[in-house]
Design a protein around this motif. Structure first.
Motif, short mmCIF file in Angstrom:
data_model
loop_
_atom_site.label_atom_id
_atom_site.label_comp_id
_atom_site.label_asym_id
_atom_site.label_seq_id
_atom_site.Cartn_x
_atom_site.Cartn_y
_atom_site.Cartn_z
N ALA A 73 0.84 -1.20 0.00
CA ALA A 73 0.00 0.00 0.00
C ALA A 73 0.87 1.25 0.00
CB ALA A 73 -0.93 -0.01 1.22
N ALA A 74 1.92 1.25 0.83
CA ALA A 74 2.85 2.40 0.85
C ALA A 74 3.48 2.58 -0.52
CB ALA A 74 3.92 2.18 1.92
N ALA A 75 3.82 1.46 -1.16
CA ALA A 75 4.46 1.53 -2.48
C ALA A 75 3.51 2.14 -3.51
CB ALA A 75 4.90 0.13 -2.91
N ALA A 76 2.27 1.64 -3.54
CA ALA A 76 1.29 2.16 -4.52
C ALA A 76 1.06 3.65 -4.29
CB ALA A 76 -0.02 1.38 -4.41
N LEU A 77 0.92 4.05 -3.03
CA LEU A 77 0.70 5.48 -2.73
C LEU A 77 1.91 6.32 -3.12
CD1 LEU A 77 -1.06 4.97 0.71
CD2 LEU A 77 -2.12 5.97 -1.33
N ARG A 105 2.29 -13.87 -1.92
CA ARG A 105 1.59 -12.88 -1.09
C ARG A 105 1.50 -11.53 -1.82
NH1 ARG A 105 -1.55 -12.35 1.36
NH2 ARG A 105 -0.93 -10.85 2.97
N GLY A 106 2.53 -11.20 -2.55
CA GLY A 106 2.52 -9.97 -3.34
C GLY A 106 1.44 -10.01 -4.40
N ARG A 107 1.34 -11.16 -5.08
CA ARG A 107 0.31 -11.32 -6.12
C ARG A 107 -1.09 -11.22 -5.53
NH1 ARG A 107 1.95 -12.49 -11.65
NH2 ARG A 107 0.02 -13.69 -11.78
N GLU A 108 -1.28 -11.89 -4.38
CA GLU A 108 -2.60 -11.86 -3.74
C GLU A 108 -2.99 -10.44 -3.35
OE1 GLU A 108 -1.96 -16.29 -1.77
OE2 GLU A 108 -2.09 -14.54 -0.44
N THR A 109 -2.01 -9.69 -2.85
CA THR A 109 -2.29 -8.31 -2.45
C THR A 109 -2.59 -7.46 -3.68
OG1 THR A 109 -0.88 -8.60 -0.53
CG2 THR A 109 -1.37 -6.34 -1.18
N GLY A 110 -1.82 -7.64 -4.73
CA GLY A 110 -2.16 -7.06 -6.03
C GLY A 110 -1.99 -5.56 -6.19
N LEU A 111 -1.32 -4.90 -5.26
CA LEU A 111 -1.18 -3.44 -5.36
C LEU A 111 0.09 -3.02 -6.09
CD1 LEU A 111 -2.32 -2.43 -1.77
CD2 LEU A 111 -3.55 -2.02 -3.92
N VAL A 112 1.06 -3.92 -6.12
CA VAL A 112 2.35 -3.62 -6.72
C VAL A 112 2.99 -4.98 -7.00
CG1 VAL A 112 3.48 -3.48 -4.44
CG2 VAL A 112 4.50 -2.28 -6.37
N ALA A 391 2.39 8.99 11.24
CA ALA A 391 1.20 8.25 11.67
C ALA A 391 0.19 8.10 10.54
CB ALA A 391 0.56 8.94 12.87
N GLU A 392 0.30 8.97 9.54
CA GLU A 392 -0.67 8.93 8.43
C GLU A 392 -0.19 8.10 7.24
OE1 GLU A 392 -1.46 13.06 7.58
OE2 GLU A 392 -2.23 13.37 9.61
N LEU A 393 1.06 7.64 7.31
CA LEU A 393 1.58 6.83 6.20
C LEU A 393 0.98 5.43 6.26
CD1 LEU A 393 5.33 7.98 6.37
CD2 LEU A 393 3.53 8.81 4.83
N ALA A 394 0.97 4.75 5.12
CA ALA A 394 0.32 3.43 5.05
C ALA A 394 1.12 2.34 5.75
CB ALA A 394 0.08 3.05 3.59
N SER A 395 2.41 2.57 5.95
CA SER A 395 3.24 1.58 6.63
C SER A 395 2.74 1.34 8.04
CB SER A 395 4.68 2.08 6.72
OG SER A 395 5.32 1.93 5.49
N GLU A 424 -5.36 9.94 -5.32
CA GLU A 424 -5.49 11.07 -4.38
C GLU A 424 -5.17 10.63 -2.95
OE1 GLU A 424 -5.91 13.98 -5.59
OE2 GLU A 424 -6.77 13.63 -7.56
N GLY A 425 -4.09 9.91 -2.79
CA GLY A 425 -3.65 9.53 -1.45
C GLY A 425 -4.40 8.39 -0.80
N LYS A 426 -5.26 7.72 -1.59
CA LYS A 426 -6.02 6.60 -1.02
C LYS A 426 -5.80 5.34 -1.85
CE LYS A 426 -8.93 8.81 2.00
NZ LYS A 426 -8.39 10.13 1.76
N ILE A 427 -5.74 4.22 -1.16
CA ILE A 427 -5.63 2.93 -1.85
C ILE A 427 -6.98 2.59 -2.48
CG2 ILE A 427 -5.47 0.43 -1.39
CD1 ILE A 427 -2.78 1.85 -1.64
N VAL A 428 -6.94 2.12 -3.74
CA VAL A 428 -8.20 1.78 -4.40
C VAL A 428 -8.29 0.26 -4.53
CG1 VAL A 428 -9.53 2.01 -6.53
CG2 VAL A 428 -8.20 3.95 -5.66
#
Ligand SMILES: NC(=O)N[C@@H](CC(=O)O)C(=O)O
Ligand SMILES: [Zn+2]
Ligand SMILES: [Zn+2]
Length: 428
Positions: A73-77, A105-112, A391-395, A424-428
């Motif tokens: 998620a941090a990577a995609a953002l 696990r990366g494939r299942e997550t699918g964000l990057v 605190a607002e980062l996705a990590s 816009e700063g949100k994971i889709v």
């Protein structure tokens, strides 16, 4: 989906980019098909999706610090479409089972796209070679091997690893640190360390290994990648090695933090600034920026290193080295390289996407933005600014050294094979 009015590489007039079935279908003045989702780019900069050759995702083993999901998620953002997950997990990624687990696990997550890096030596112990071939031929198709966190210090082992790597057509990424020169080291060896009373981490510990490895790679006709270059001297050695009629191929990365931050920050004794290799001097940082602009250093890699609070928020000597990087990399590069005129956006595409994809041999990343290419894309608002809040980062972890800093350059859209992963700063 239609991206309307984007400036490709920040150049020329805004154009429309139609994306269909995971690829760029058309570029120009395009009518949106009736069912198309339209993203108004308003002249923002469209770049190929970023590729990070150096990420720590902490899974398996330290899922309290980061997981493949939160790191993705941090990577995609941050605008990334592919990351290389370092092998220093628990268990270590030194065999096919672990690398395939990370890959899956990366494939299942699918964000990057998560590409596991395999360890060079069993258990990162620097004693005997891991089964590089088995990992390379596994479902994960490992392309890069590294004991990162540790240096492959034994020259014979390093030589063997480089020799094997040629047959497998993979790259060996070295964490260059002569361990005999950094026993007990806590900070860059120099004025700040003497004043604060820290044991010094000499530049020569890095430079001597880089010089050695460039020669080993040349003789083995192998591909060597130098992780997190942090000193002027290393840049000089790389320039020398690259100028030789070398048959080996040498590449190198620099982290955003070594481009922006210096050891003067250590005066606060805040361990958020502790990292390996250590923050160096302002002169080193200036030379690293110049070397990146010049191409002596090929690319930017984050060395995203999340740590749990108890491992980081303690006294300096006990704190783990490492800092978050995925969500702030583009902004730090904008601040240090674009705003200073050292790189234009074409150059940013080169150092954050094209070169890393080439180094790792990824066929579908870092591609030109033309019709028919995979739609791995990142849209950047070059004029927007934001204030970093850990605190607002996705990590899961919050150990950013940029806390409270206002930085330029905001990722507004990331597409992985035509699918929106972040907007816009949100994971889709
Ligand atoms: N960079 C760091 O300070 N730490 C990294 C290891 C590494 O990259 O050497 C980590 O795994 O935490
Ligand atoms: Zn390292
Ligand atoms: Zn690392």
């Amino acid at each position: 989906m239609l991206i309307r009015g984007a400036r490709l590489y920040g150049e020329g007039e805004p154009v429309d980019v139609l994306v269909a079935d995971g690829v760029i279908a058309e570029i120009g003045s395009v009518q949106a098909p009736g069912d198309a989702e339209v993203v108004e780019a308003r002249g923002q900069v469209l770049l190929p999706g970023f590729v990070d050759l150096h990420t720590h995702l902490r899974e398996p083993g330290r899922e309290d610090a980061e997981t493949i999901e939160t790191g993705s998620a941090a990577a995609a953002l941050g605008g990334y479409t592919a990351v290389f997950a370092m092998a220093n997990t628990d268990p270590v990624a030194d065999n096919a089972v672990v690398v395939e687990h990370v890959w899956r696990r990366g494939r299942e997550t699918g964000l990057v796209d998560v590409h596991p890096v395999g360890a060079v030596t069993v258990g990162l112990k620097g004693e005997k070679l891991a089964e590089l071939g088995t990992m390379a031929k596994s479902a994960a198709g490992v392309r890069m091997f590294s004991d990162d966190g540790h240096c492959v210090a034994d020259p014979l082992l390093m030589r063997r690893a480089l020799e094997y790597s040629t047959a497998l057509d993979v790259v060996i990424a070295q964490h260059a640190e002569e361990p005999r020169l950094t026993v007990g080291a806590q900070a860059h060896e120099g004025e700040t360390a003497s004043r604060l009373g820290y044991a010094g981490w000499p530049a020569s510990a890095e430079e001597s290994i880089v010089a050695r490895d460039c020669l080993l790679a040349e003789h083995a006709r192998a591909r060597l990648h130098v992780c997190h270059v942090s000193t002027k001297g290393t840049a000089d050695v790389l320039r020398w090695a690259k100028n030789r009629q070398s048959t080996g191929v040498i590449s190198a990365e620099v982290t955003p933090h070594h481009l922006l931050l210096t050891d003067e920050r250590l005066a606060t004794y805040d361990p958020v600034n502790k990292v390996n290799p250590p923050l160096r001097t302002a002169s080193d940082a200036a030379h690293l920026r110049a070397a990146l602009a010049e191409g002596v250093i090929d690319c930017v890699a984050t060395d995203h290193a999340p740590h749990a609070v108890q491992d980081k928020d303690c006294e300096w000597a006990a704190a783990r080295p490492g800092m978050l990087g995925l969500q702030t990399a583009l902004s730090v590069v904008t601040e240090t390289m674009v705003r200073t005129g050292l790189l234009d956006w074409r150059g940013v595409a080169r150092v954050m996407s094209e070169r890393p994809a080439e180094i790792a041999g990824l066929a579908d990343q870092g591609r030109p933005i033309v019709a028919g290419e995979p739609a791995n894309l990142t849209l950047v608002d070059p004029d927007a600014e934001w204030t970093v809040r850990g605190a607002e980062l996705a990590s899961l972890a919050a150990n950013t050294p940029y806390e409270g800093m206002r930085l330029p350059g905001v990722v507004t859209l990331t597409l992985l094979r035509g699918q929106i992963t972040a907007r816009e700063g949100k994971i889709v």
